[in-house]
Design an enzyme around this catalytic site. Structure first.
Site, PDB file in Angstrom:
ATOM      1  N   GLU A   1      -0.690 -16.378 -10.871  1.00 46.00           N
ATOM      2  CA  GLU A   1       0.259 -15.501 -11.543  1.00 46.00           C
ATOM      3  C   GLU A   1       1.715 -15.861 -11.240  1.00 46.00           C
ATOM      4  OE1 GLU A   1      -0.656 -11.381 -10.864  1.00 46.00           O
ATOM      5  OE2 GLU A   1      -2.690 -11.592 -11.653  1.00 46.00           O
TER       6      GLU A   1
ATOM      7  N   ASN B   1     -12.385  -0.605  -5.509  1.00 50.72           N
ATOM      8  CA  ASN B   1     -12.154  -1.019  -6.891  1.00 50.72           C
ATOM      9  C   ASN B   1     -13.328  -1.888  -7.359  1.00 50.72           C
ATOM     10  OD1 ASN B   1     -11.205  -2.123  -9.303  1.00 50.72           O
ATOM     11  ND2 ASN B   1      -9.761  -3.485  -8.288  1.00 50.72           N
TER      12      ASN B   1
ATOM     13  N   TYR C   1       0.843  -1.196   0.000  1.00 44.56           N
ATOM     14  CA  TYR C   1       0.000   0.000   0.000  1.00 44.56           C
ATOM     15  C   TYR C   1       0.882   1.251   0.000  1.00 44.56           C
ATOM     16  CZ  TYR C   1      -3.799  -3.200   0.964  1.00 44.56           C
ATOM     17  OH  TYR C   1      -4.706  -4.220   0.862  1.00 44.56           O
TER      18      TYR C   1
ATOM     19  N   CYS D   1      -6.017  -5.366  -7.913  1.00 46.94           N
ATOM     20  CA  CYS D   1      -5.839  -5.009  -6.508  1.00 46.94           C
ATOM     21  C   CYS D   1      -5.342  -6.203  -5.690  1.00 46.94           C
ATOM     22  CB  CYS D   1      -7.121  -4.430  -5.930  1.00 46.94           C
ATOM     23  SG  CYS D   1      -8.560  -5.475  -6.090  1.00 46.94           S
ATOM     24  N   HIS D   2      -5.478  -7.414  -6.229  1.00 42.47           N
ATOM     25  CA  HIS D   2      -4.971  -8.594  -5.530  1.00 42.47           C
ATOM     26  C   HIS D   2      -3.449  -8.595  -5.442  1.00 42.47           C
ATOM     27  CE1 HIS D   2      -5.215  -9.729  -9.816  1.00 42.47           C
ATOM     28  NE2 HIS D   2      -4.133 -10.456  -9.576  1.00 42.47           N
TER      29      HIS D   2
END
Length: 176
Positions: free
Chosen positions: A165, A130, A106, A138-139
């Protein structure tokens, strides 16, 4: 011609996704995405009766999401319905810039938008608003101490997306 709000659902490894969009002559596939939410999402979209169920309107979006979940796509090429405050849009643009398979904190996002360190909480609030889970990544935002925190779709879904990912930090991630 005015835009028509349309919606559909799509099966995914995260559960049934709810897609809400607006018809658009300039969007790839003819639909601009307004919301993508997962079951039991905090602040997830609800579909008013006036919205039209139109699975075909989301063919391009569904194809890109399917390719992502199958590991064949690392970026989305979609049009979005504009929304949010100026601050939220700046935060969301910073989210869009996080590369596939990488994580930022963040604080990293606050620094990228030129906000003071004290704005980390406001950044977290903007990320929490979001409306485009998965496609606006945002993950990929984690706590400063390396923990999984603050995902409206639930921390297990956040972990699954990061594993998909191949995020280097996944092995060491803890839930807060």
């Amino acid at each position: 011609m005015s835009a028509t709000t349309v919606h559909t659902t799509l099966d995914s490894p995260l559960g049934e996704l709810l897609l809400v969009g607006e018809t658009s002559a300039t969007a790839p596939g003819g639909t601009a995405l307004a919301s993508l939410s997962v079951p039991d999402q905090k602040g997830g979209a609800a579909v008013p009766p006036a919205h039209t169920r139109a699975p075909a309107a989301f063919a391009e979006i569904a194809a890109q999401l399917t390719a992502y979940f199958e590991g064949r796509r690392t970026r989305f090429d979609l049009a979005y319905v504009p929304g949010g405050t100026d601050f939220q849009r700046r935060v969301w643009q910073a989210l869009d810039a996080i590369p596939y398979g990488e994580t930022f904190t963040y604080g990293d996002i606050a620094a990228r938008i030129g906000a003071p360190r004290a704005a980390v909480r406001a950044v977290g609030t903007a990320i929490g608003r979001n409306p485009l889970l998965v496609v606006r990544p945002c993950h990929r935002v984690i706590g400063a101490n390396g923990t999984l925190t603050g995902y409206a779709g639930g921390l297990e879904r956040k972990r699954r997306l990061l594993v998909l990912e191949g995020a280097a930090c996944v092995a060491g991630l803890r839930t807060a």
